[in-house]
Design a protein around this motif. Structure first.
Motif, mmCIF file in Angstrom:
data_model
loop_
_atom_site.group_PDB
_atom_site.id
_atom_site.type_symbol
_atom_site.label_atom_id
_atom_site.label_comp_id
_atom_site.label_asym_id
_atom_site.label_seq_id
_atom_site.Cartn_x
_atom_site.Cartn_y
_atom_site.Cartn_z
ATOM 1 N N LEU A 102 0.835 -1.200 0.000
ATOM 2 C CA LEU A 102 0.000 0.000 0.000
ATOM 3 C C LEU A 102 0.873 1.255 0.000
ATOM 4 O O LEU A 102 0.631 2.197 -0.769
ATOM 5 C CB LEU A 102 -0.916 -0.043 1.225
ATOM 6 C CG LEU A 102 -2.106 0.901 1.284
ATOM 7 C CD1 LEU A 102 -3.199 0.308 2.179
ATOM 8 C CD2 LEU A 102 -1.689 2.253 1.815
ATOM 9 N N CYS A 103 1.904 1.263 0.847
ATOM 10 C CA CYS A 103 2.811 2.420 0.896
ATOM 11 C C CYS A 103 3.558 2.596 -0.415
ATOM 12 O O CYS A 103 3.770 3.729 -0.874
ATOM 13 C CB CYS A 103 3.810 2.258 2.047
ATOM 14 S SG CYS A 103 3.102 2.431 3.690
ATOM 15 N N GLU A 104 3.964 1.492 -1.025
ATOM 16 C CA GLU A 104 4.664 1.567 -2.312
ATOM 17 C C GLU A 104 3.767 2.182 -3.382
ATOM 18 O O GLU A 104 4.224 2.992 -4.202
ATOM 19 C CB GLU A 104 5.119 0.173 -2.737
ATOM 20 C CG GLU A 104 6.259 -0.389 -1.893
ATOM 21 C CD GLU A 104 6.527 -1.863 -2.175
ATOM 22 O OE1 GLU A 104 5.832 -2.431 -3.061
ATOM 23 O OE2 GLU A 104 7.404 -2.442 -1.513
ATOM 24 N N ILE A 105 2.495 1.816 -3.365
ATOM 25 C CA ILE A 105 1.552 2.376 -4.338
ATOM 26 C C ILE A 105 1.382 3.873 -4.122
ATOM 27 O O ILE A 105 1.410 4.664 -5.078
ATOM 28 C CB ILE A 105 0.192 1.650 -4.234
ATOM 29 C CG1 ILE A 105 0.322 0.223 -4.767
ATOM 30 C CG2 ILE A 105 -0.896 2.410 -4.994
ATOM 31 C CD1 ILE A 105 -0.915 -0.630 -4.541
ATOM 32 N N LEU A 106 1.212 4.281 -2.874
ATOM 33 C CA LEU A 106 1.060 5.704 -2.576
ATOM 34 C C LEU A 106 2.315 6.485 -2.955
ATOM 35 O O LEU A 106 2.234 7.571 -3.542
ATOM 36 C CB LEU A 106 0.760 5.896 -1.081
ATOM 37 C CG LEU A 106 -0.620 5.428 -0.601
ATOM 38 C CD1 LEU A 106 -0.691 5.512 0.912
ATOM 39 C CD2 LEU A 106 -1.728 6.251 -1.231
ATOM 40 N N GLU A 107 3.470 5.927 -2.644
ATOM 41 C CA GLU A 107 4.731 6.621 -2.933
ATOM 42 C C GLU A 107 4.942 6.760 -4.439
ATOM 43 O O GLU A 107 5.295 7.842 -4.933
ATOM 44 C CB GLU A 107 5.895 5.850 -2.312
ATOM 45 C CG GLU A 107 7.251 6.489 -2.500
ATOM 46 C CD GLU A 107 7.385 7.834 -1.804
ATOM 47 O OE1 GLU A 107 8.212 8.668 -2.272
ATOM 48 O OE2 GLU A 107 6.682 8.083 -0.805
ATOM 49 N N ALA A 108 4.698 5.679 -5.170
ATOM 50 C CA ALA A 108 4.910 5.709 -6.623
ATOM 51 C C ALA A 108 3.933 6.651 -7.316
ATOM 52 O O ALA A 108 4.249 7.217 -8.367
ATOM 53 C CB ALA A 108 4.786 4.306 -7.193
ATOM 54 N N GLY A 109 2.742 6.834 -6.734
ATOM 55 C CA GLY A 109 1.715 7.636 -7.394
ATOM 56 C C GLY A 109 1.415 8.950 -6.714
ATOM 57 O O GLY A 109 0.332 9.521 -6.924
#
Length: 237
Positions: A102-109
């Motif tokens: 979830l954090c990776e998705i938020l960070e990437a986007g």
């Protein structure tokens, strides 16, 4: 669960989506959440984003079945790449995935979150990391809850843009949960306390020495949990 009857977990998530929102549900699986909210006339528009082809196809079928193709865009995309500026998204939901993912998705986007007024997050674990990401990226937590379904404990974290500074304990338990914790919270952490103590006992009996820093970390967690539970000694399991 279907487009009319959501699981308890998704029903609780649904309550945190603002009336009239333009929602992007990332990792939408069968698209149950946006379809249900649209049928209930809770949202104005939605994007159902899915990175895998089978759930993407399932979401397409459900949207088409309800005749909602003009109001719910189903997109095969990686994370927040499912959102385009023309969507004018005001709320984003990410549910049922690991907290690290979830954090990776938020960070990437991050660039695609401009204009988003609310994040509704339901991580499967790693909740402290999710709260840390929110704090570090200009979000404050406005609602939290714990629920238990099918022998699993779930946490829902709702955040909006704004400054916040949380202590290590607040990141661990949730700033709002540790202030107002109720039955589900208490039961979860009673269970977690037993697990942490068992892990420490296993460390003590391990043939290979466990790094002292790891032992100290678990001892700190046991201390935090014990102290917090002591504040509500009369709650029943």
């Amino acid at each position: 669960m279907n487009e009319h009857t959501l699981s308890m977990r998704l029903e609780r998530v649904a309550t945190h989506v603002p009336q009239g929102a333009r929602l992007a549900d990332i990792g939408s699986d069968h698209g149950y959440l946006p379809v249900a909210l649209m049928l209930r006339e809770r949202i104005e528009y939605a994007v159902a984003g899915e990175v895998a082809s089978p759930p993407h196809a399932a979401a397409q079928r459900n949207v088409r079945k309800q005749g909602l193709e003009s109001r719910i865009a189903v997109r095969l995309a990686d994370g927040l790449a499912a959102i385009v500026p023309e969507d004018r998204i005001t709320a984003v939901s990410l549910c049922g995935m690991g907290g690290e993912t979830l954090c990776e998705i938020l960070e990437a986007g991050r660039a695609r979150l401009a204009g988003v007024e609310r994040l509704v997050l339901q991580p499967n674990g790693a909740e402290p990391q999710v709260r840390q990401w929110l704090m570090s990226n200009g979000y404050r937590i406005v609602a939290e809850e714990v629920l238990r379904e099918h022998r699993f404990d779930y946490e829902i974290i709702v955040a909006e843009p704004g400054h916040a500074a949380y202590s290590p304990q607040q990141l661990y338990f949730g700033p709002l949960l540790m202030r107002d914790h109720g039955q589900a919270f208490h039961v979860k952490w009673q269970r977690m306390l037993g697990q942490k103590k068992q892990t420490l006992a296993n460390f003590a009996q391990a043939r290979v020495a466990v790094p002292p820093a790891k032992v100290a970390d678990f001892e700190q967690q046991v201390d935090w949990i014990t102290r917090l539970l002591a504040e509500r000694p009369h709650l029943e399991d």
